[in-house]
Design an enzyme around this catalytic site. Structure first.
Site, mmCIF file in Angstrom:
data_model
loop_
_atom_site.group_PDB
_atom_site.id
_atom_site.type_symbol
_atom_site.label_atom_id
_atom_site.label_comp_id
_atom_site.label_asym_id
_atom_site.label_seq_id
_atom_site.Cartn_x
_atom_site.Cartn_y
_atom_site.Cartn_z
ATOM 1 N N VAL A 25 0.828 -1.290 -0.012
ATOM 2 C CA VAL A 25 0.188 -0.033 -0.028
ATOM 3 C C VAL A 25 0.831 1.218 -0.048
ATOM 4 O O VAL A 25 0.638 2.337 -0.745
ATOM 5 C CB VAL A 25 -0.937 0.040 1.208
ATOM 6 C CG1 VAL A 25 -1.725 1.406 1.490
ATOM 7 C CG2 VAL A 25 -2.089 -1.237 1.250
ATOM 8 N N TRP A 97 9.507 7.888 13.214
ATOM 9 C CA TRP A 97 9.342 8.674 12.100
ATOM 10 C C TRP A 97 8.484 9.980 12.072
ATOM 11 O O TRP A 97 8.812 11.070 11.659
ATOM 12 C CB TRP A 97 8.639 7.832 11.268
ATOM 13 C CG TRP A 97 9.643 6.701 10.656
ATOM 14 C CD1 TRP A 97 9.553 5.453 10.920
ATOM 15 C CD2 TRP A 97 10.805 6.801 9.931
ATOM 16 N NE1 TRP A 97 10.586 4.810 10.102
ATOM 17 C CE2 TRP A 97 11.193 5.658 9.411
ATOM 18 C CE3 TRP A 97 11.270 8.024 9.228
ATOM 19 C CZ2 TRP A 97 12.409 5.482 8.566
ATOM 20 C CZ3 TRP A 97 12.456 7.577 8.387
ATOM 21 C CH2 TRP A 97 12.932 6.565 8.016
ATOM 22 N N ALA A 138 -3.075 -4.100 -3.560
ATOM 23 C CA ALA A 138 -1.610 -4.199 -3.960
ATOM 24 C C ALA A 138 -1.028 -5.225 -3.483
ATOM 25 O O ALA A 138 -1.027 -5.935 -2.519
ATOM 26 C CB ALA A 138 -1.060 -2.867 -3.226
ATOM 27 N N LYS A 191 -15.587 -2.397 5.958
ATOM 28 C CA LYS A 191 -14.083 -2.783 5.691
ATOM 29 C C LYS A 191 -13.515 -3.922 6.701
ATOM 30 O O LYS A 191 -13.158 -4.832 6.254
ATOM 31 C CB LYS A 191 -13.108 -1.685 5.577
ATOM 32 C CG LYS A 191 -12.010 -1.967 5.165
ATOM 33 C CD LYS A 191 -11.612 -2.349 3.608
ATOM 34 C CE LYS A 191 -10.521 -2.983 3.217
ATOM 35 N NZ LYS A 191 -9.316 -1.887 3.606
ATOM 36 N N LEU A 272 1.511 -10.949 11.271
ATOM 37 C CA LEU A 272 0.295 -10.820 10.740
ATOM 38 C C LEU A 272 -0.314 -10.133 11.440
ATOM 39 O O LEU A 272 0.075 -9.689 12.518
ATOM 40 C CB LEU A 272 -0.439 -12.437 10.942
ATOM 41 C CG LEU A 272 0.497 -13.594 10.148
ATOM 42 C CD1 LEU A 272 -0.424 -14.995 10.409
ATOM 43 C CD2 LEU A 272 0.458 -13.249 8.683
#
Length: 314
Positions: A25, A97, A138, A191, A272
């Site tokens: 993604v 980050w 993706a 979703k 996972l």
């Protein structure tokens, strides 16, 4: 649906945009944003040999230049936008980050699975967080290289609030088809319906989406969907009696050769996301006293799989 890479370049002036996490993604988002002319920083411990992202969006592979940073210390400036596309277990690692990338006017787009995007970032940053539901498939081919398949709706779904609309405008001007949704809670749970069924069963069977077309598997999928619908209602999702069967029909209509993000993780020996998907359903079910025997069993199997040598993260 038109290909984002064939859309017009950004109408607004280029912005500085960081993409944290350059898996499938993240690489796709970085490519589309770089294609639109934005200054893109790709933030990941792994980097390709050349400072580009490569995307095959149906018209063959194309490469777009980005600035690669392998560590937060390499970041030279803050960003206008930070797209976080890490896997759920790696969200805490994004904190370093964010400390390097977030300035006073930075907004964060959390392009991740799950239904609690803002909550999971609350302890990491004070910057505004825009949850984003990803609706393109993706498939990572290599570091910084990805193949994309579009579904029958937009690429991203965002909340219909001030920051969500700003993010949608940025995306649409960049050729990423983004929609805003007033009832984002229901959309997030819709979703999760998809993820809580397709991801676990492709992983547990080791097969692509074609497995969902088998009658016995479809029965199991419907049981998972029924339990998720029940739990989702307690969380405020507006589901009705047809929600589970509609989700099953949508899943079985997908390209049978398509894959799931969790199956890709399993095949590449990465951690996972089951705790943020099936685990969320089970956790909330227990809080509300809702029995979820099928989800409980699937979660137990996924936990066992994730701790096996083949399923451990690198």
């Amino acid at each position: 649906m038109s290909s984002p890479l064939n859309s017009a370049r950004a109408a607004a002036p280029p912005e500085t945009i960081a993409v944290v996490g350059t898996g499938a993604v993240g690489a796709a988002l970085a490519a589309w944003l770089a294609r639109a002319g934005h200054r893109v920083m790709a933030c990941s411990r792994s980097a390709p040999e050349r400072p580009v992202v490569v995307i095959d969006d149906g018209d063959g592979p194309r490469a777009y230049p980005v600035r690669w940073h392998a560590a937060p210390a390499q970041v030279e400036s803050t960003a206008d936008w930070v797209f976080v596309a890490t896997k759920l277990p790696h969200t805490p690692a994004a904190a370093k980050w964010l400390s390097a990338l977030v300035g006073p006017s930075t907004r964060i787009v959390a392009a991740q699975n799950g239904v609690d995007h803002r909550e999971r970032f609350a302890e990491l940053t004070d910057a505004p967080v825009v949850p984003a539901l990803v609706y393109f498939i993706a498939e990572r081919l290599a570091v910084g290289s990805v193949r994309v398949r579009h579904l029958d709706r937009g690429d991203l779904v965002l909340p219909d609030d001030e920051n969500g609309r700003l993010a949608a405008r940025l995306c649409n001007e960049s050729g990423i088809v983004a929609e805003t949704e007033p009832d984002f809670t229901t959309q997030a749970w819709r979703k999760l319906l998809i993820n809580a069924a397709a991801n676990p069963l492709t992983v547990l069977t080791g097969r692509r989406l074609e497995v969902l077309r088998e009658p016995s598997v479809a029965e199991l999928v419907l049981a998972l969907l029924d339990e998720t619908v029940w739990v989702g209602r307690t969380a405020g999702a507006r589901f009705d009696a047809s929600s589970a069967s509609e989700a099953l029909a949508w899943l079985r209509a997908l390209d049978p050769d398509g894959t799931s993000s969790m199956l890709q993780d399993r095949e590449n020996n990465r951690g996972l996301e089951h705790e943020g998907l099936t685990g969320t359903v089970v956790r909330l079910a227990r809080q509300h006293g809702i029995p979820t025997p099928v989800s409980d069993t699937v979660l137990a199997l996924l936990r066992g799989l994730s701790t096996s040598p083949a399923g451990s993260s690198r």
